[in-house]
Design an enzyme around this catalytic site. Structure first.
Site, PDB file in Angstrom:
ATOM      1  N   HIS A  42       0.715  -1.242   0.157  1.00  0.00           N
ATOM      2  CA  HIS A  42       0.044   0.093  -0.008  1.00  0.00           C
ATOM      3  C   HIS A  42       0.703   1.109  -0.025  1.00  0.00           C
ATOM      4  O   HIS A  42       1.964   1.183   0.569  1.00  0.00           O
ATOM      5  CB  HIS A  42      -0.917   0.007   1.269  1.00  0.00           C
ATOM      6  CG  HIS A  42      -0.322   0.167   2.704  1.00  0.00           C
ATOM      7  ND1 HIS A  42      -0.060   1.256   3.056  1.00  0.00           N
ATOM      8  CD2 HIS A  42      -0.061  -1.064   3.406  1.00  0.00           C
ATOM      9  CE1 HIS A  42       0.364   0.844   4.386  1.00  0.00           C
ATOM     10  NE2 HIS A  42       0.387  -0.386   4.352  1.00  0.00           N
TER      11      HIS A  42
ATOM     12  N   ASP B 178      -0.429   4.584   0.975  1.00  0.00           N
ATOM     13  CA  ASP B 178      -0.467   5.636   1.934  1.00  0.00           C
ATOM     14  C   ASP B 178       0.337   5.281   3.326  1.00  0.00           C
ATOM     15  O   ASP B 178       0.610   4.305   3.467  1.00  0.00           O
ATOM     16  CB  ASP B 178      -2.043   5.540   2.235  1.00  0.00           C
ATOM     17  CG  ASP B 178      -2.604   4.165   2.942  1.00  0.00           C
ATOM     18  OD1 ASP B 178      -2.451   3.310   2.416  1.00  0.00           O
ATOM     19  OD2 ASP B 178      -3.423   4.299   3.921  1.00  0.00           O
TER      20      ASP B 178
ATOM     21  N   ASP C 217       6.259   1.370   6.613  1.00  0.00           N
ATOM     22  CA  ASP C 217       4.853   0.752   6.288  1.00  0.00           C
ATOM     23  C   ASP C 217       4.038   1.732   5.372  1.00  0.00           C
ATOM     24  O   ASP C 217       3.614   2.853   5.762  1.00  0.00           O
ATOM     25  CB  ASP C 217       4.137   0.877   7.803  1.00  0.00           C
ATOM     26  CG  ASP C 217       2.884   0.206   7.528  1.00  0.00           C
ATOM     27  OD1 ASP C 217       2.430  -0.104   6.783  1.00  0.00           O
ATOM     28  OD2 ASP C 217       2.084   0.465   8.639  1.00  0.00           O
TER      29      ASP C 217
ATOM     30  N   GLU D  23      -4.939   1.956   2.595  1.00  0.00           N
ATOM     31  CA  GLU D  23      -4.947   0.580   3.534  1.00  0.00           C
ATOM     32  C   GLU D  23      -5.055   1.092   4.874  1.00  0.00           C
ATOM     33  O   GLU D  23      -5.926   0.514   5.671  1.00  0.00           O
ATOM     34  CB  GLU D  23      -3.742  -0.201   3.148  1.00  0.00           C
ATOM     35  CG  GLU D  23      -3.707  -1.635   3.833  1.00  0.00           C
ATOM     36  CD  GLU D  23      -3.078  -1.695   5.219  1.00  0.00           C
ATOM     37  OE1 GLU D  23      -3.079  -2.630   5.765  1.00  0.00           O
ATOM     38  OE2 GLU D  23      -2.702  -0.476   5.648  1.00  0.00           O
ATOM     39  N   GLU D  24      -4.370   2.124   5.356  1.00  0.00           N
ATOM     40  CA  GLU D  24      -4.468   2.298   6.842  1.00  0.00           C
ATOM     41  C   GLU D  24      -5.703   2.786   7.302  1.00  0.00           C
ATOM     42  O   GLU D  24      -5.741   3.011   8.584  1.00  0.00           O
ATOM     43  CB  GLU D  24      -3.121   3.489   7.015  1.00  0.00           C
ATOM     44  CG  GLU D  24      -1.799   3.248   6.742  1.00  0.00           C
ATOM     45  CD  GLU D  24      -1.408   2.437   7.655  1.00  0.00           C
ATOM     46  OE1 GLU D  24      -1.953   1.850   8.415  1.00  0.00           O
ATOM     47  OE2 GLU D  24      -0.170   1.941   7.427  1.00  0.00           O
TER      48      GLU D  24
ATOM     49  N   ASP E  33       3.934  -6.650   3.598  1.00  0.00           N
ATOM     50  CA  ASP E  33       3.696  -5.815   4.469  1.00  0.00           C
ATOM     51  C   ASP E  33       3.840  -5.989   6.250  1.00  0.00           C
ATOM     52  O   ASP E  33       3.216  -5.750   6.979  1.00  0.00           O
ATOM     53  CB  ASP E  33       2.154  -5.169   4.448  1.00  0.00           C
ATOM     54  CG  ASP E  33       1.690  -3.859   4.910  1.00  0.00           C
ATOM     55  OD1 ASP E  33       2.700  -3.167   5.684  1.00  0.00           O
ATOM     56  OD2 ASP E  33       0.662  -3.604   5.064  1.00  0.00           O
TER      57      ASP E  33
ATOM     58  N   HIS F 251       3.911   3.672  12.365  1.00  0.00           N
ATOM     59  CA  HIS F 251       2.881   4.663  12.716  1.00  0.00           C
ATOM     60  C   HIS F 251       3.305   5.438  13.636  1.00  0.00           C
ATOM     61  O   HIS F 251       2.599   6.322  14.395  1.00  0.00           O
ATOM     62  CB  HIS F 251       1.686   3.914  13.398  1.00  0.00           C
ATOM     63  CG  HIS F 251       0.795   2.993  12.288  1.00  0.00           C
ATOM     64  ND1 HIS F 251      -0.493   2.486  12.402  1.00  0.00           N
ATOM     65  CD2 HIS F 251       1.183   2.589  11.203  1.00  0.00           C
ATOM     66  CE1 HIS F 251      -0.884   1.928  11.222  1.00  0.00           C
ATOM     67  NE2 HIS F 251       0.036   1.835  10.557  1.00  0.00           N
TER      68      HIS F 251
HETATM   69 ZN   LIG Z   1       1.009  -1.510   6.338  1.00  0.00          ZN
END
Ligand SMILES: [Zn+2]
Length: 419
Positions: A87, A89, A150, A184-185, A207, A389
């Site tokens: 992903h 984003d 990520d 995705e997030e 991922d 994150h």
């Molecule tokens: Zn991820």
């Protein structure tokens, strides 16, 4: 010795990674559009251009922000079409604007202090995976933003593997699809994916976290919304009449099981978790998420929630409360177990890179959990991303290289095992 172990890999995964992370692709759960933020298309357009430049004629960014491309087969054998997916984003939880990556070469252990904010330290004791990184090159930010490993580590790995396969046409493999998704997030990563156009039989998200890991199990997830209607009355004249919807909601929250909460569970344990509460005297709404690895476990937790609500409402005879359950995603294992070779091949591919394969489960969902139930079985392979994150996110160059090599080996194994 297999013929495959004789491959000598060259990599450009790190240059790619550093190029991709400086593009801000933060997604936004409050936006109804797809992609949720137009800036995700900046990375999508770059990736489509780079895939085109590698010679993948069908590479394109579609109107919803998805990137599709095909690496053509180099074999005459009928090989199932596999797909690698990451992903684009980054998490709304932490800024992804003006990312300033730094590389710590030849890491020798210990804590890593981030240069722009000396109070921010990647502590060895909080990051046990750092113990396996001695001698490796670690990439972090300056401490003002997340890194975006990520999932741009996964993107860079897929791009590196694609470049390598195209440059080495003597390596035999079937057709390989590349898919880069937005959002995705915020749980919308596969909302607008066109599986017919993709045309893959089996897929892998790149991922995952620690090098060598493959995950073929995720939570099963439901959402529960409890709508409470109490009885309103003037506060000065309410005795024996008022039934306060906020107080009913609070009592339900107070009775949630303490041993089935995110903060008290790990491994394969599930939980009931309140995510939102709003209301006034007469109406209140309580939102929860329900997580477990089995459907039976979900049903048990939902039955428990119902019994808590019934129990609380017994003291409020003129009030009502209803629970609406909606499905969010299901444990991908239910689908992947019907195609066990796809995971077995990944385990073998990881072994061929020299790593020890570890099979595990994720306490969360992935694009792969939803893709699996849309008909495309999709376990999750490590990308090397850690502490994601947040501002202490990190990844190692060597782990990204191993992930790219895993992709190449996996493509070869699918061809070897097809007759
Ligand atoms: Zn991820």
């Amino acid at each position: 010795m297999t013929a495959t172990s004789a491959i000598s890999f060259t990599h450009d995964v790190t240059e790619r990674f550093l190029r991709y992370v400086v593009i801000d692709t933060q997604s936004d759960p409050a936006s109804p559009s797809c992609p949720s933020t137009a800036k995700q298309k900046d990375l999508g357009a770059l990736l489509a251009r780079e895939l085109q430049a590698l010679g993948l004629a069908d590479a394109h960014l579609d109107e919803h922000g998805y990137v599709y491309a095909t690496i053509p087969a180099t074999t005459d054998r009928p090989v199932p079409v596999i797909c690698f997916c990451s992903h684009m984003d980054t998490s709304p939880d932490c800024s992804g604007a003006d990312v300033k990556p730094q590389i710590i070469r030849n890491y020798q252990g210990g804590d890593i202090v981030l240069p722009a904010d000396k109070t921010l330290v990647i502590r060895a004791k909080d990051n046990p995976a750092l113990a396996d990184q001695i001698g490796h090159d670690i990439i972090t930010t300056d401490g003002t933003t997340l890194l975006g490993a990520d999932n741009k580590a996964g993107i860079a790995e897929i791009m590196d593997a694609a470049r390598f396969l195209i440059a080495n046409p003597d390596i035999r493999h079937g057709a390989i699809k590349i898919l880069f998704t937005p959002d995705e997030e915020i749980g919308r990563g596969v909302d607008k994916v066109d599986l017919k156009k993709l045309g893959a039989d089996f897929a892998y998200t790149m991922d995952g976290e620690t090098a060598g890991h493959i995950e073929d199990e995720t939570f099963s997830a439901d959402a529960a919304v409890i709508s409470i209607t109490g009885v309103a009355a003037h506060p000065g004249f309410a005795k024996g009449k008022m039934e306060h919807a906020i107080k009913i909601a609070a009592e339900i929250v107070a009775r949630l099981p303490k041993d089935a909460a995110p903060e008290t569970t790990e491994g394969k344990q599930g939980f009931l978790h309140p995510t939102g509460i709003s209301g006034a005297l007469e109406q209140a709404t309580l939102s929860l998420i329900v997580r477990d690895f089995t459907d039976d476990g979900l049903r048990e937790k939902e039955a428990l929630l119902q019994s808590i609500v019934d129990d609380v409402l017994a003291s409020y005879p003129h009030s009502t409360a209803s629970i609406a359950i909606s499905q969010q995603y299901r444990n991908m294992k239910q689908v992947i177990d019907q195609h066990p070779h796809g995971v077995d091949y990944a385990v073998e591919a990881i072994r061929r890179t020299g790593l020890t394969p570890v099979r595990g489960s994720i306490r969360g969902g992935t694009d792969g959990s939803r893709l699996s139930f849309m008909g495309l079985p999709c376990p999750n392979i490590f990308a090397g991303e850690h502490a994601f994150h947040g501002r202490t996110e990190w990844v190692s160059v060597q782990d990204m290289e191993k992930a790219a090599e895993t992709i190449v080996h996996l493509a070869m194994i699918w061809e070897e095992r097809s007759t």
